[in-house]
Design a protein around this motif. Structure first.
Motif, PDB file in Angstrom:
ATOM      1  N   ALA A   1       0.813  -1.224   0.000  1.00  0.00           N
ATOM      2  CA  ALA A   1       0.000   0.000   0.000  1.00  0.00           C
ATOM      3  C   ALA A   1       0.843   1.270   0.000  1.00  0.00           C
ATOM      4  O   ALA A   1       0.528   2.237  -0.695  1.00  0.00           O
ATOM      5  CB  ALA A   1      -0.952  -0.020   1.187  1.00  0.00           C
TER       6      ALA A   1
ATOM      7  N   TRP B   1      -5.922   3.136   0.056  1.00  0.00           N
ATOM      8  CA  TRP B   1      -7.119   2.517   0.652  1.00  0.00           C
ATOM      9  C   TRP B   1      -7.278   2.920   2.107  1.00  0.00           C
ATOM     10  O   TRP B   1      -6.337   2.988   2.865  1.00  0.00           O
ATOM     11  CB  TRP B   1      -7.031   0.998   0.560  1.00  0.00           C
ATOM     12  CG  TRP B   1      -8.262   0.316   1.102  1.00  0.00           C
ATOM     13  CD1 TRP B   1      -8.351  -0.385   2.264  1.00  0.00           C
ATOM     14  CD2 TRP B   1      -9.567   0.307   0.529  1.00  0.00           C
ATOM     15  NE1 TRP B   1      -9.625  -0.855   2.440  1.00  0.00           N
ATOM     16  CE2 TRP B   1     -10.414  -0.447   1.381  1.00  0.00           C
ATOM     17  CE3 TRP B   1     -10.108   0.875  -0.641  1.00  0.00           C
ATOM     18  CZ2 TRP B   1     -11.756  -0.665   1.118  1.00  0.00           C
ATOM     19  CZ3 TRP B   1     -11.448   0.656  -0.898  1.00  0.00           C
ATOM     20  CH2 TRP B   1     -12.272  -0.106  -0.025  1.00  0.00           C
ATOM     21  N   ASN B   2      -8.495   3.186   2.470  1.00  0.00           N
ATOM     22  CA  ASN B   2      -8.804   3.468   3.866  1.00  0.00           C
ATOM     23  C   ASN B   2     -10.219   2.969   4.142  1.00  0.00           C
ATOM     24  O   ASN B   2     -11.153   3.378   3.463  1.00  0.00           O
ATOM     25  CB  ASN B   2      -8.692   4.979   4.138  1.00  0.00           C
ATOM     26  CG  ASN B   2      -8.727   5.266   5.634  1.00  0.00           C
ATOM     27  OD1 ASN B   2      -9.187   4.439   6.433  1.00  0.00           O
ATOM     28  ND2 ASN B   2      -8.245   6.441   6.015  1.00  0.00           N
TER      29      ASN B   2
ATOM     30  N   LEU C   1     -14.847   5.700  -3.910  1.00  0.00           N
ATOM     31  CA  LEU C   1     -13.606   4.934  -3.864  1.00  0.00           C
ATOM     32  C   LEU C   1     -12.439   5.920  -3.816  1.00  0.00           C
ATOM     33  O   LEU C   1     -12.526   7.023  -4.376  1.00  0.00           O
ATOM     34  CB  LEU C   1     -13.474   4.024  -5.092  1.00  0.00           C
ATOM     35  CG  LEU C   1     -14.423   2.823  -5.173  1.00  0.00           C
ATOM     36  CD1 LEU C   1     -14.234   2.110  -6.504  1.00  0.00           C
ATOM     37  CD2 LEU C   1     -14.177   1.854  -4.038  1.00  0.00           C
TER      38      LEU C   1
ATOM     39  N   LEU D   1      -7.065   4.213  -5.949  1.00  0.00           N
ATOM     40  CA  LEU D   1      -7.616   2.915  -6.375  1.00  0.00           C
ATOM     41  C   LEU D   1      -8.188   3.018  -7.789  1.00  0.00           C
ATOM     42  O   LEU D   1      -8.004   2.157  -8.638  1.00  0.00           O
ATOM     43  CB  LEU D   1      -8.707   2.457  -5.391  1.00  0.00           C
ATOM     44  CG  LEU D   1      -9.305   1.068  -5.653  1.00  0.00           C
ATOM     45  CD1 LEU D   1      -8.367   0.002  -5.102  1.00  0.00           C
ATOM     46  CD2 LEU D   1     -10.668   0.926  -4.998  1.00  0.00           C
TER      47      LEU D   1
END
Length: 1528
Positions: free
Chosen positions: A3, A15-16, A27, A31
């Motif tokens: 990541a 990403w979270n 999103l 991503l």
């Protein structure tokens, strides 16, 4: 990439988890820039190798550039420009004058570059598609565009939301570029869904739209729409059907199959030979019979006195031989090798569909937990709804692709087997051929090939069912833990029960096949001997026979149905018992285990999945059992021996046309030779006569020259082509011209010459279409003489080098015979320069031949010229003495030019060449192997013929001027439009209202129990809420489990009862419908059989009865279950989510229309299939009948081609039918998927009010919704036997001319009347009228003053006796053939046999009167058969006797016997004799001369000879002088 690295690559967070906690999530940008870009592009790059090889291989010239192609390339080009612009933008911003260096993240550089490369690839791919032969679009490109658009939807909303949130657009250039590219991508997607049909392929696409269907159209079967619309507007006809693709054509399929079959069969033969050589020492020293010993062989052995073994031993031996006597185990491998690609493709789709099936229960679980959790954001629910429908749609698409491939595979397997059986039949040796009757062979083509069709439609379930069971167990374990083992144990217990049921089913199935074969064999004999049955009024006896076999067949069917209902009971109980055991154990194990909605309904959904493989496996086992029987039959037939091609050589070093070098020949291996040590040379251009007593092997000699016999030693050498005229003429159902041309070109001068030489000119005058008149099946509308002359004309026209003529002159009048010998065969005839071998009984020709070969008991006793042989006083002199006495009395001085045996021109030769005639007919081989005696239905009206409507060479220009009466064989009629409701009612009436209503009621109650069980379960699941963190009371638990179990068992019980009622009802219906059909067929007038091919009638008794027996009850049951299921499903969904009722109405409307469109098309395609199937069997029957002729002329290839064409016509309706089912299924499944979607959607909308148990129930139900799916005469009448014809006129059919035109005469009691006249004069019609085979158009016939049209047919026919010209016998005992109603004592029968000179023979048989006559009486000689017919007449003792050329087919000795008996025993009767040998009627009281349907002379023979009119001319022709006649 980890990541962190991705964060750096994007310059933002990858990403979270917190992103998804909001009510309106987005999103992360990173991503979207990575995963959502790499997904579609990665897919595109992976497809690279496949597309690029197509581009660079560059086979064939590329198609023309179309507008669509240019548009596609333009879109890709523009997108390329946008990608470059994006890169330029980033570079400008980072390195431009106004920017600081390197401020953008790496992703901004990489993405435009990979996009640019991808667009270049797209351009290349599209060019590759254009160059690929037959390609109209690319599925991979379509999927790429689709994936791309779907992935770009997320950034689309992200950018839009950001702009709305900020109130402005932050990065205008990139914003503009993204939306421009998104618009272009949408355009690209739309363009990729369109088919780019090149101009040169437009014609092909018009004939077969599938060739021009794009990917989307292929998966949804949209290309089939035009056919459906067509079928909805009007009933489809054969002309509406599309051309076949090359790959689906019979020739292509068969070629492919045959190459694999050769290698596999070769290997199997080696294995078999090895096994045989190993097993030899242990076995009986006598050589084993070739293939399984059939009844016929055993009979022949009995006759030869070889029966030494004891019965039991023989039975055992037969079994052993039956087991192992042919190469085994190669057929399945051949099929697998031949169709492996389709098998792999379909397996892939099946696997995907199976895996997706398990996704739905998991989504359901998520959905239920979502409805429980009130805090969860709404978008979860909508997402699950969308996912549910998406999974369902994918499942539908994969399933339909799988089914499409499997059904097409089944069709191809059936086609390849049918083609292989046909090809084999053309080359099969006599020993193999004797083991399979024509009926059995046709069964191989129909029933057995169909079995393979069925099993290959479901072949993948063999691995798919276990896989589904395994996966279901895994998922259930995850839900319920070890308690699933309890359910599993129940399932395992079911296996031996199913196994036991399957074994029982197999035994019943084999028994059923035996009864079917037996019934069809008798039906065949009945149809072939129909005229005899009518003449003797024997129909009731045969009806009883058939009914008896049918009764046994129905007994077996009933047992089978009981077994079926028992297994149905088990299947229905299985899922309930499994879930009961599982849930019961689950709650009993621990008080903590409380059943909640998630667990219960996910499990129920999984159990529902389990239900399918559990139901299918036993059914599959049953189908496999049936197929195994078929496999054995097919392997035995296809693996049988072929004719040995080496017997006949073509060595040019010989200076003779025909040479037989020290040849010993048998009809089959291991039997006594029929020809021994034959050495014979026939010089070129010679005319050689072959003579000998009856049974001396004359016909066998001809067969040996043709290579039809098995050579023990020696060989035959032929130089040049062969033409063959068999003893019994073989006529095709084609025009007269086609019969003579026999596939050759039409040369009008030569053709006319042949017609004149064969005396066919006068006959053509009588035929409405002249040489274009259609000849009916088996030459039905021709007399025997005409058939023989056509057969001779065929040979004369063929321009061959060697002519083999097997007694062609015996079936014609003396003057005609003379003419034929003079003009065709003799030293000055048409064939004078050719080599001719003539088998004959006609002594008068012998002085004119070059050489005579005398055969005695299968060996050549003398060879030489007429003079030299007479001088030697050997066997030839004996032969002459035997025959000449008779002939000289008849023929007068031999100097009277060339004479012939005077034979009735209208003689008809026996032999049935018929579809499913379980007798192999019309050729010499079978004539000797099986002395065939099926009736030729003689419709002797010369006007009753037509132009061939569907011959292999259609004469379109003639269709316009069809004269009346030219059409003989009517085209098979076919119902159109809806199946009338009255038809359904008729079936239900046959089933019985009681059974029908009880069955419906049982199924209804079962459905109620099913719904009740699920509602109970739904209620049970609320306990998890009520007893949350509390101990679950045991009493409550027991009630829950008890009721749930009881409702489950109730379902099984009611289905069992329903199926039981159905079984009883359907057996009753089968019995009634078959009886009606048989009753009708036996009572229709004879004209029906003259205009209907036997194949068509047999098709009714075979295929259609099979449908009534097996398919209809199944369909009926499925329909009821499906209807109740759908109603129940909708009821439950509406109960849980009432809003859903709103959606039902539009869905129901759509459903109704889809179904309306489909039914019209599908129904008509089914009918077209049925109609186009009959010609396949008819053609096959005809081929088997004329095998020797086809082989002699070497026309096997032409017949193979014709068979392929006929089969293609059938496939043209089968293939669209398969597609129509897929077309419907995919549309109905989409509707079903919408039901799923809406029930999920409304559950989301109304989740606050719903309890989670009901939501689960509603959705698990919708997942399960299948939207598819008269004056008596006095007792002593006639006591005088006086006959009066009163202005009697008759025609064969209303539209035809009169065949008898005003016959008036009075015949006194005990008069002996001779009836003479040329072919077509109406001699036989006169006898037909007496028996009312044809009814009067005007006038009447009185017998002893009673008008015969006023009494019952059987009253009439029982009081008259006929000895017909065809000695027809039926399979059964000798006694049955003489007295089928058992009206006479054995003593009376023995007296009749003594009078008919058969007592000695019958007394010498081991079983005497119970001796089994084989099919068509083939184990008796023609003479013996004719004597048996005399025996029948002697038993009946009626006052009127008709002899219809009764001795035409027998030798002079038998003729003499018959004539003597008749004169003595029937002296007190009125006798009418249709004369063939004029000598036999010279002692009549009066002679009636007929011409063109009128009486031209009627007086005593003496008076007529004095008058010197018609009769005088005929006697002069036959060489009977006035002096001689007076002496007689």
């Amino acid at each position: 990439m980890p990541a962190a690295a991705l964060d750096e690559y994007c310059g933002s967070t990858f990403w979270n988890a917190s992103f998804l906690d909001t009510a309106e999530p987005d999103l992360p940008v990173c991503l979207e820039q990575t995963v959502l870009v790499w997904l579609p592009l990665g897919f595109l790059w992976l497809c690279g190798p496949w597309h690029l090889t197509a581009l660079f291989r560059g086979r064939g010239k590329p198609s023309q550039v179309s507008r669509l192609y240019l548009s596609k390339q333009l879109v890709a080009g523009l997108l390329f420009i946008i990608a470059i612009a994006g890169l330029a933008l980033t570079l400008g911003e980072d390195y431009g004058a106004s920017s600081g260096a390197g401020s953008h993240a790496l992703v901004f550089y990489v993405n435009p570059i990979i996009y640019a490369i991808s667009w270049m690839l797209v351009v290349l791919y599209q060019e590759g598609v254009r160059r690929r032969e037959g390609a109209v679009d690319s599925s991979t490109l379509f999927l790429f565009w689709l994936l791309l658009v779907c992935c770009d939807v997320f950034p689309f909303q992200t950018i839009l939301r950001a702009a709305l949130r900020l109130g402005e657009v932050p990065d205008i250039p990139r914003y503009s570029l993204f939306y421009a590219s998104f618009a272009l991508e949408l355009v690209g997607l739309v363009l990729s869904a369109l088919a780019d049909v090149p101009r040169e392929a437009a014609e092909v696409v018009k004939k077969n739209p599938e060739a021009g269907a794009a990917f989307l159209s292929r998966i949804t079967f949209n290309w089939f729409n035009s056919m459906v619309v067509n079928g909805y507007k009007r009933p489809l006809v054969q002309e509406d059907l599309w051309e076949l693709k090359e790959a689906d054509s019979t020739s292509q399929i068969h070629r492919h199959f045959h190459s694999h079959m050769e290698s596999q069969l070769g290997a199997a033969r080696l294995r078999y030979a090895k096994k045989k050589s190993e097993a030899k020492p242990a076995k009986d020293p006598r050589p084993a019979k070739q293939n399984g010993v059939s009844q016929d062989v055993l009979m022949m052995e009995e006759m030869e006195g070889k029966k030494k073994d004891k019965k039991g031993k023989k039975g055992k031996e037969e079994k052993v031989k039956e087991e192992e006597n042919y190469p085994q185990g190669w057929l399945i491998f051949t099929i697998f090798k031949c169709f492996k690609r389709t098998l792999i493709e379909s397996a892939f789709f099946k696997l995907l569909q199976d895996l997706l099936a398990f996704v739905s229960p998991q989504l359901l679980k998520l959905m239920i937990s979502f409805t429980k959790n009130e805090e969860a954001p709404d978008w979860h629910g909508y997402m699950y709804s969308v996912l549910l429908v998406l999974v369902a749609v994918l499942q539908s698409v994969f399933l339909q692709q799988y089914f499409q491939r499997c059904f097409v595979l089944g069709m191809k397997v059936r086609t390849s087997i049918m083609a292989a059986v046909y090809k084999k039949a053309l080359v099969v040796s006599n020993s193999s051929r004797k083991e399979t009757t024509v009926g059995e062979t046709v069964n191989l083509m129909s029933a057995d090939a169909q079995r393979f069709n069925d099993i290959f439609s479901f072949i993948h379930l063999l691995w798919s069912c276990p896989l589904q069971i395994l996966l279901a167990i895994v998922f259930l374990w995850l839900e319920l833990g070890p308690s699933v083992l309890a359910g599993l144990a129940v399932m395992v217990l079911m296996v031996p029960i199913n196994g036991f049921l399957a074994t029982k089913a197999r035994k019943l199935q084999i028994k059923n096949m035996e009864h079917k074969d037996k019934r069809l064999k008798i039906m065949n004999e009945i149809l072939n001997g129909m005229k005899i049955l009518k003449l003797f009024a024997w129909e009731p006896s045969f009806q009883t026979q058939v009914e008896g076999i049918r009764g046994q067949e129905l007994q077996v069917m009933r047992k089978f149905a009981y077994l079926n209902s028992f297994s149905t009971f088990i299947f229905y109980c299985a899922p309930s018992l499994v879930s009961l055991a599982t849930f019961g154990v689950f709650v009993a194990v621990s008080s903590e285990n409380v059943l909640d909605a998630e667990k219960a309904f996910t499990s129920i959904a999984l159990f529902n999945i389990l239900r399918f493989p559990l139901t299918m496996l036993p059914m599959l086992i049953a189908i496999m059992v049936q197929t195994a029987v078929s496999k054995k039959r097919l392997e035995k037939f296809l693996g049988g021996d072929d004719l040995d091609p080496d017997i006949v050589r073509h060595d040019s070093s010989f200076n003779t046309a025909v040479s037989i070098c020290d040849g010993t020949f048998t009809w089959e291996k291991e039997v006594d030779p029929v020809l021994k040590n034959i050495s014979l040379d026939v010089g070129r251009g010679k005319l050689v006569a072959v003579v000998g007593a009856v049974g001396s092997g004359k016909s066998s000699l001809i067969s040996a020259i043709l290579g039809e016999l098995h050579s023990v030693k020696g060989f035959v050498n032929l130089q040049g082509s062969v033409a063959y005229v068999p003893q019994q003429a073989w006529i095709q159902n084609a025009t007269l011209r086609d019969n003579i041309l026999f596939g050759g070109p039409h040369d009008s001068d030569r053709f006319q010459g042949v017609l004149d030489a064969c005396a066919l000119g006068p006959d053509l005058e009588l035929l409405p279409g002249r040489d274009l008149t259609e000849i009916g099946e088996k030459g039905i509308n021709l007399s025997g003489g005409q058939k023989q002359r056509i057969s001779l004309a065929r040979a004369a026209y063929s321009h061959s080098d060697i002519y083999l003529l097997d007694d062609p002159l015996s079936a014609v009048d003396s003057h005609v015979g003379k003419h034929l010998f003079r003009e065709v065969i003799g030293p000055k005839g048409l064939l004078k320069d050719k080599t001719r071998i003539l088998v004959t009984h006609g002594v008068s020709f012998l002085p004119y031949v070059d050489e005579i070969v005398v055969l005695v008991e299968g060996a050549v006793s003398e060879v030489g010229s007429y003079q030299s042989l007479r001088a030697t006083k050997g066997a030839f002199s004996e032969f002459l003495d035997t025959y000449a006495k008779e002939e000289n009395r008849e023929q007068g001085p031999a100097a009277e030019a060339v004479g012939v045996e005077v034979e009735g021109e209208e003689e008809e030769v026996s032999g049935g060449e018929d579809l499913q005639a379980d007798c192999a007919p019309e050729d010499v081989v079978t004539g000797t192997l099986k002395r065939e005696g099926s009736i030729r239905r003689s419709l002797r009206s010369q006007g009753s013929v037509r132009l061939r409507s569907n011959s292999s060479s259609p004469k379109k220009e003639l269709a316009t001027d069809l004269k009346k009466g030219q059409r003989l064989i009517e085209k098979e009629t076919m119902e159109t439009g809806q199946v009338k409701f009255s038809m359904y009612l008729q079936y239900l009436r046959a089933v019985g209202w009681g059974y029908s209503s009880m069955m419906f009621l049982m199924y209804l109650v079962q459905n109620v129990a099913f719904i009740g069980q699920n509602l109970w379960l739904s209620d049970w699941t609320t306990d998890s809420v009520d007893y949350f963190n509390m101990t679950y009371p045991a009493s409550k638990r027991d009630t829950r489990v008890g009721v749930f179990g009881a409702l489950g068992v109730a379902q099984g019980l009611f289905v069992f009862l329903g199926t039981l009622f159905m079984a009883e009802g359907s057996v009753l219906a089968s019995s009634i419908l078959h009886s009606r059909l048989l009753h009708t067929i036996l009572r229709v007038p004879m004209v029906f059989f003259d205009t209907t091919p036997t194949g068509r009638v047999v098709n009714r008794f075979a295929k259609d009865i099979f449908t009534v027996d097996e398919a209809l009850p199944q369909c009926f049951r499925s329909w009821i279950l499906c209807l109740l299921g759908v109603v129940g499903t909708l009821f439950v969904i509406c109960l849980t989510t009432p809003t859903f009722a709103v959606v039902i109405i539009p869905l129901a409307v759509v459903y109704y229309f889809v179904q309306r469109f489909y039914v019209g098309t599908s129904r008509q395609l089914r009918r077209l299939d049925s109609v186009s199937r009959s010609p396949i069997y008819s053609h096959f029957g005809e081929t088997v009948a004329g095998l020797s002729v086809i082989r002699a002329y070497g026309h096997q290839e032409r017949f193979l081609k014709h068979n392929e064409t006929t089969m293609d016509e059938n496939i043209k309706s089968v293939y669209p039918w398969i597609v129509s089912n897929r077309w419907l299924a995919i549309r109905l499944e989409f509707l079903g998927n919408l039901v799923v979607f809406f029930s999920a959607l409304f559950a989301v909308i109304a989740r606050k009010k719903l309890d989670s148990g009901l939501v689960g129930l509603s959705i698990s139900y919708s997942l399960n919704a299948e939207w598819a799916s008269e004056t008596q005469p006095p007792g002593t009448w006639p006591d005088a036997g006086r006959l009066q014809f009163d202005n009697y006129k008759v025609r064969y059919r209303p539209e035809l001319d009169l065949v008898l035109n005003g016959i008036s005469c009075d015949i006194s009691s005990t008069e002996k009347i001779g009836i003479v006249g040329r072919t077509g004069a109406g001699k036989s019609s006169l006898t037909n009228c007496l028996f009312r085979i044809i009814e009067a158009a005007e006038g009447r016939i009185l017998i002893d003053g009673i008008d015969i049209s006023k009494i019952g047919l059987h009253d009439l026919r029982n009081r008259l006796t006929i000895i017909p010209q065809d000695p027809v016998l039926f399979s059964g005992s000798l006694r049955m053939n003489l007295d089928p109603f058992e009206n006479f004592s054995d003593q009376e029968i023995w007296i009749a046999l003594e009078l008919s000179h058969l007592k000695e023979y019958v007394a010498g048989l081991e079983k005497g009167l119970q001796y089994e006559v084989s099919e068509g009486g083939e184990n008796l000689s023609v003479g013996q058969r004719q004597l048996l017919c005399l025996g029948r007449a002697l038993l009946r003792k009626s006052r009127i006797l008709i002899l219809d050329e009764a001795t035409a087919a027998v030798d002079l000795e038998t003729d003499d016997l018959i004539q003597t008996t008749i004169r003595k025993e029937f002296s007190h009767c009125t006798v009418l004799t249709i004369a063939h040998r004029l000598q036999s009627i010279m002692d009549s009281s009066r002679v009636m001369v007929l011409d063109a349907g009128r009486i031209v002379e009627f007086d005593s023979p003496e008076n007529l000879l004095e008058k010197q009119g018609y009769f005088y001319a005929m006697t002069k022709d036959a060489g009977i002088t006035t002096g001689e006649a007076t002496a007689l």
